[in-house]
Structures are given as structure tokens and as C-alpha cells.
Enzyme design. Structure first.
Site, PDB file in Angstrom:
ATOM      1  N   SER A  85      -9.755  -1.180   7.569  1.00 36.90           N
ATOM      2  CA  SER A  85      -9.259  -0.955   6.214  1.00 36.90           C
ATOM      3  C   SER A  85      -8.500  -2.118   5.583  1.00 36.90           C
ATOM      4  O   SER A  85      -8.099  -2.026   4.428  1.00 36.90           O
ATOM      5  CB  SER A  85      -8.355   0.286   6.190  1.00 36.90           C
ATOM      6  OG  SER A  85      -9.127   1.444   6.398  1.00 36.90           O
TER       7      SER A  85
ATOM      8  N   SER B 184      -9.590   1.480   3.443  1.00 37.35           N
ATOM      9  CA  SER B 184      -8.795   2.291   2.536  1.00 37.35           C
ATOM     10  C   SER B 184      -7.780   1.493   1.721  1.00 37.35           C
ATOM     11  O   SER B 184      -7.168   2.011   0.789  1.00 37.35           O
ATOM     12  CB  SER B 184      -8.036   3.354   3.343  1.00 37.35           C
ATOM     13  OG  SER B 184      -7.139   2.730   4.272  1.00 37.35           O
TER      14      SER B 184
ATOM     15  N   LYS C 291       0.836  -1.202   0.000  1.00 38.37           N
ATOM     16  CA  LYS C 291       0.000   0.000   0.000  1.00 38.37           C
ATOM     17  C   LYS C 291       0.871   1.252   0.000  1.00 38.37           C
ATOM     18  O   LYS C 291       1.910   1.310   0.660  1.00 38.37           O
ATOM     19  CB  LYS C 291      -0.897  -0.041   1.246  1.00 38.37           C
ATOM     20  CG  LYS C 291      -1.934   1.075   1.342  1.00 38.37           C
ATOM     21  CD  LYS C 291      -2.784   0.860   2.580  1.00 38.37           C
ATOM     22  CE  LYS C 291      -3.831   1.939   2.776  1.00 38.37           C
ATOM     23  NZ  LYS C 291      -4.667   1.692   3.977  1.00 38.37           N
TER      24      LYS C 291
END
Length: 491
Positions: free
Chosen positions: A189, A165, A90
Site C-alpha cells: 500500500s 490503500s 495518511k
């Protein structure tokens, strides 16, 4: 009326690769790490234009790492547990010299001078890091629609969100762009995108995995964890990532178990808690049925089911959004145009440069959370909101401690609904926040949790089941998750 089927990405042999199989193929010389990496890059080039799971590809660094792994394999040298395995991370985790944006315009052009500890651990274990994945700006969101660089689409249903997210990391695994990936979880997330995309996602206990090199959203909540195609693969990843770090004072020295071996143990005799507060009004009927079926499978595997109560759950969402926004307000004050990233050119004074940079660089959701956080920390409202939220957080943690005195693990839904359509909730922040209703309590309490695929809706959308474990008891959590997975796969 039955909903029409959703389009999804075409199947590929890369989707069938497990972490163990990929490593074995490289170690035995059946495929080189370089070829394996190139095969995944080819699929990314062919398919990711529509999905948009990656923001940056690190081909040069990845192929250099692959050459080292191939040379070691050819020489018969010992190989790490992730040797040759294609991984994505990420874009809130730093990589030396690689663009790192946290999904925000304010960090355009930022190239960190160091690697996050988790990145260093992955590469030390032989992993091939293919690139950085798309995410909600500064990890703030439940749909991956808040990225300044455009939304991610769900590979299982291209008209749907992948969750947020960490939607880019979940989508990359689901689409066969990598074998496993790293995400971060502040209030759900990792678990929510894993459920929406039909993959496994793990939230480690707070302090189990180093946060050094993680661009902070809410420091007392942020955690790094893996996405994978199976519980066994997630166990390997977690074993590599877990452990103390001299660069992170919050990283625990609690012993790291052999998670792979623990995940393979029989679950007979385990006590499984079923929290009544997670099965009330608002839970989609198909999700309820899938979770109940997963519980039945655990019962058939020799577990006993016990009702437990987590009475302060109803306060979890407001408590989370007070604490998280307060910490975000503090953490994001460093992004001012002085030290790194974007600097607004139209400014005649220092104050104007601060103001213009933050106005141009931050998106609407980040601004909303900064304003909320600044408000609850202000002199007139600190005691009424922030201090009260901290007190409720203690009560939420106590609920879990008391429940775990009666049971070994807790099983519940991850989300109230399956993946929703792109654009469906963007104009209603409160509805978006309520997507976190079943995930934020575990985040506030600091316990471990994971999402495991447990079925599909009639429309073919994935459903995940949430397994929660005691502090630093990832071993039991993985064991229960593996049992659900095995029963789901007919084993």
C-alpha cells in the site's frame, strides 16, 4: 493503437521543491515556513477538489508549528532536518484532537487524545503537517476506491486510480500539495501507489518504524513509511522516523544508519538479484521493458546481475489474504459503537447496537475481509487455512533469506500493470487482489522494499521498479534505488 493522452494537474513550482531545498530556503530566510505552508494550502484549495487526496486540513496546527520554526530560524537556533517542510499523513495515523477516520464512516467524529509516534517525530524534526490524506477504508484496498468519503484520482492521469490503500498520500506528493507524506503498507500500500503516481515510496523493515498510533488492519504486516519526490528525500524522512519506541513493543532497537549518506554511496560491486518468478505471464510488456532497462542501468553502474529463485511466490497472494483478513477480523472487533466513533441510533438491545453500528459503519470490502478472516479462524477451519498460511509464510521468508545469502538486493516489478481506470476492477475483488502479486511476499517476509520511478508507458503512465533489501538493510536498498534514479535522470 496508441491510447489517448490523459489529463493531469497543471505543473506548479511547489512540485519542484525537494525536502532539502525547502528546508534550506527556510533556514536561510529566503522564505518563511508560514509562507511555504500557505503556498501549498493555496494549491490544495485550487486543485484538490477534483483529486480528493485530503480528508482533513490542519491549518491552525500547521501555522502554529510554522511560527515556531520561523522564530527558531530568525533567532539562529538549530533547526531539525525537516524544518519548515510541508508534510501530509495518511488518515490511519492519529493526531491529537484532529478527526481521524481511517477512511471509514464508523470513525466519524473520532478525535484521538494522542499523537502517533511518527507524527510526534515529524513535528519534533520541524515538519509542518498540513493535514490527513484519503485512503481505502482501514487501509483495505489497492485503488483508493474503498474510502467511505469517495475515491482519489491519480494526478498523473485523472481517469486513473492512484493506487491504494495510501493513494491520498501518494497523490498529494505527485500533485505538489506537499513535499513528502506518510503512508502505511500492509501488502503493497506504499509501493503500489508510489509506482502508479510516479513518486518514491518506502516500505521499512517490520519493526524499523513505530506503529504506535496507527489504526491497525493486520498487526503483523502493517508498516509506516514515507512518500517523497526523490530517494534522497525519502532517506531523510526514514532517518527521522526510524528507531525504537517505548510505546511500541514491536519497534526494533536495531541501530539506525545514516540513510542519507548511505544512499549517496556508489553501487559498483553490488550483486543484484533478479527473481524469475516476478517476470512471468501477466506482466505488462511495457513494465517488463522498463524494469529490464533499470537492470541494464545498474549493470552499467558496476553491479552484477544474478538470477535468483523465490519458489513460494505463487502462494503469496492467498497466504497474505488468509493472514491479513484473520488479523483484520480480530483488530476490527473493537469498532462496536461503544467506545468511539459511530453509534447506530436504531437499537433496543446491546447486540442490536453492535450489529447495526457495524452494518452502517463498515463498507463492503471491510465486511468482506472480516467475514473471510472470521471464517479462517473458526474452529473447523483454523488448521486448514490459518495455520497452513503461517507455515507458508515461513517458507516465503526462508526464500528471501536464502536469496539474500547470494545477493545484496533484489530488483523486480512493483505491479503487473500501470494505473488502471477508476471503476475498472471494483466489481471483481479477485482481480483487485491480484494487483498485489509482486508486493505481498516482501510484506509477509518482513523485509524492506521501495518503489522508484523508472519510466513511463507510451500513454504517459508512470512505471515503478521495486528494490527489495535484507531485514534492516534499508541502507543498501536506498543505495540501489538512488543509482536507478540517477541513471533515469541522466546523471
Amino acid at each position: 493503437m496508441t491510447e489517448a493522452p490523459h489529463s493531469s494537474v497543471p505543473h506548479s513550482p511547489t512540485e519542484d521543491l525537494t525536502l532539502t531545498n525547502a528546508r534550506a530556503a527556510v533556514a536561510e530566510g529566503r522564505v518563511s515556513a508560514a509562507v511555504l505552508a500557505e503556498e501549498h494550502y493555496e494549491r490544495i484549495a485550487a486543485m484538490d477538489g477534483e483529486i480528493h487526496s485530503f480528508l482533513t486540513l490542519t491549518r491552525e496546527r500547521a501555522l502554529a508549528q510554522a511560527e515556531r520554526v520561523d522564530a527558531a530560524a530568525k533567532a539562529g537556533d538549530p533547526l531539525g532536518p525537516l524544518a519548515g517542510v510541508p508534510i501530509a499523513i495518511k488518515d490511519v495515523l492519529t493526531m491529537r484532537g484532529v478527526p481521524t477516520t481511517a477512511g471509514s464512516r464508523i470513525l466519524e467524529g473520532y478525535h484521538p487524545p494522542y499523537d502517533a509516534t511518527v507524527v510526534a517525530k515529524l513535528e519534533a524534526a520541524g515538519a509542518i503537517v498540513l493535514g490527513k490524506t484519503n485512503c481505502d477504508e482501514f487501509a483495505m484496498g489497492s485503488s483508493n476506491e474503498n474510502s467511505a468519503y469517495g475515491p482519489v484520482r491519480n494526478p498523473r492521469a485523472m481517469d486513473r486510480v492512484p493506487g491504494g490503500s495510501s493513494g491520498g498520500s501518494a497523490a498529494a506528493v505527485a500533485a505538489g500539495f506537499c513535499v513528502a507524506s506518510l503512508g502505511t503498507d500492509t501488502g503493497g500500500s506504499i509501493r503500489q501507489p508510489a509506482a502508479f503516481c510516479g513518486v518514491v515510496g518506502v516500505l521499512p523493515t517490520y519493526g524499523r518504524v513505530s506503529r504506535y498510533g496507527l489504526i491497525a488492519f493486520a498487526s503483523s504486516l502493517d508498516r509506516v513509511g514515507p512518500f517523497a519526490r526523490s530517494v534522497a528525500d525519502a532517506a531523510v524522512m526514514l532517518e527521522v522516523l526510524a528507531g525504537p519506541d517505548e510505546m511500541d513493543a514491536t519497534a526494533s532497537k536495531h541501530p539506525v544508519a545514516n540513510y542519507v549518506a548511505e544512499a549517496a554511496k556508489d553501487v559498483a560491486g553490488l550483486r543484484i538479484g533478479v527473481p524469475e518468478e516476478y517476470f512471468g505471464e501477466g506482466l505488462d510488456p511495457e513494465i517488463r521493458a522498463a524494469i529490464e532497462a533499470a537492470l541494464d542501468k545498474l549493470r552499467s553502474a558496476g553491479c552484477t546481475l544474478h538470477k535468483v529463485s523465490l519458489p513460494h511466490t505463487r502462494y503469496a497472494v492467498p497466504t497474505y489474504y488468509v493472514i491479513a483478513t484473520a488479523e483484520a477480523s480480530s483488530n476490527l472487533s473493537r469498532f462496536d459503537g461503544v467506545r468511539f466513533g459511530l453509534r447506530a441510533p436504531e437499537a433496543n438491545t446491546l447486540a442490536a447496537m453492535f450489529r447495526n453500528t457495524r452494518d452502517e459503519g463498515f463498507g463492503a470490502e471491510v465486511k468482506r475481509r472480516i467475514l473471510l478472516g472470521t471464517y479462517v479462524l473458526s474452529a473447523g477451519y483454523y488448521d486448514a487455512y490459518y495455520r497452513k498460511a503461517l507455515q507458508v509464510r515461513t517458507l516465503l521468508t526462508r526464500d528471501f533469506v536464502e536469496a539474500f545469502a547470494q545477493v545484496d538486493a533484489i530488483v523486480a516489478p512493483v505491479t503487473p500493470t500501470p494505473a488502471f481506470k477508476l471503476g475498472e476492477k471494483t466489481d471483481d475483488p479477485l482481480q483487485m487482489y491480484l494487483e498485489d502479486i509482486y508486493s505481498v511476499a516482501a510484506s509477509l517476509a518482513g523485509i524492506c522494499g521501495m518503489s522508484v520511478p523508472c519510466g513511463e508507458t507510451k500513454a504517459g503512465l508512470p512505471i515503478g521498479v521495486q528494490v527489495l533489501g535484507k531485514h534492516f538493510d534499508e541502507a543498501t536498498m536506498l543505495r540501489v534505488g538512488a543509482a536507478i534514479e540517477a541513471k533515469q535522470n541522466g546523471r
